[in-house]
Design a protein around this motif. Sequence first.
Motif, PDB file in Angstrom:
ATOM      1  N   ALA A 165      49.961 -10.336  60.872  1.00  0.00           N
ATOM      2  CA  ALA A 165      51.290 -10.933  61.060  1.00  0.00           C
ATOM      3  C   ALA A 165      51.359 -11.670  62.394  1.00  0.00           C
ATOM      4  CB  ALA A 165      52.364  -9.852  60.990  1.00  0.00           C
ATOM      5  N   ASN A 181      50.566  -5.166  64.048  1.00  0.00           N
ATOM      6  CA  ASN A 181      50.160  -5.836  62.816  1.00  0.00           C
ATOM      7  C   ASN A 181      49.430  -7.127  63.197  1.00  0.00           C
ATOM      8  OD1 ASN A 181      49.965  -7.120  60.343  1.00  0.00           O
ATOM      9  ND2 ASN A 181      52.033  -6.565  59.688  1.00  0.00           N
ATOM     10  N   THR A 208      52.012 -15.668  63.062  1.00  0.00           N
ATOM     11  CA  THR A 208      53.051 -16.120  63.987  1.00  0.00           C
ATOM     12  C   THR A 208      52.480 -17.143  64.970  1.00  0.00           C
ATOM     13  OG1 THR A 208      54.199 -14.007  63.810  1.00  0.00           O
ATOM     14  CG2 THR A 208      54.732 -15.372  65.717  1.00  0.00           C
ATOM     15  N   GLN A 222      41.190 -13.059  56.870  1.00  0.00           N
ATOM     16  CA  GLN A 222      42.405 -13.868  56.877  1.00  0.00           C
ATOM     17  C   GLN A 222      42.206 -15.381  57.023  1.00  0.00           C
ATOM     18  OE1 GLN A 222      45.470 -12.660  56.310  1.00  0.00           O
ATOM     19  NE2 GLN A 222      44.588 -10.624  56.024  1.00  0.00           N
TER      20      GLN A 222
END
Length: 177
Positions: free
Chosen positions: A58, A55, A62, A15
Amino acid sequence: MPSWNKQIARLFTEQKKALEAFVTRRTGSAQVAADLTQESFLRLARLESGQKIDNLPAFLFTIASNLVRDHQRQAMRRERLEVGEPSEELPCDSPSAVEQLSADQEQSLMQDAIRALPEATRQIFLLYHVDEYSYREIAERLAISPRSVEYQLRRALIDCRAFIQARLAGDVRGSRP
């Protein structure tokens, strides 16, 4: 279930680029994005491994989004402190009415000064300053020497300056009716 550190390491490889691109779009700065991306992974790594996060990607985004928001707030605070409180007058790039009137009057005065020049001098002045001809091009066009062009241009500037000074001093002799 893999260890917390292995999950973070895998998430980092999967990521990092996407998160950095996301933060760059929000901040407009690759350097700030690199810093906030790193801080996002650090904050995620500091969480206790026993916490259940459904998750992880996610949650990571955030964290980054919150860091971006904090960064933008701090930047706005710094800017307010550097610039001071906003004034009631809004900045405007267009000139004020007074500035526009002044510019129009100056232009009109300069046009009058140019019109007051002798015909040959005025023609040389306009060829040089408006049409952007060189001394040599003007000399060839008017069949005079480049030295004469230079002299006429110097004379035009002296005459224009004298005309303007006389007009500003209220001396009607230096101006045409």
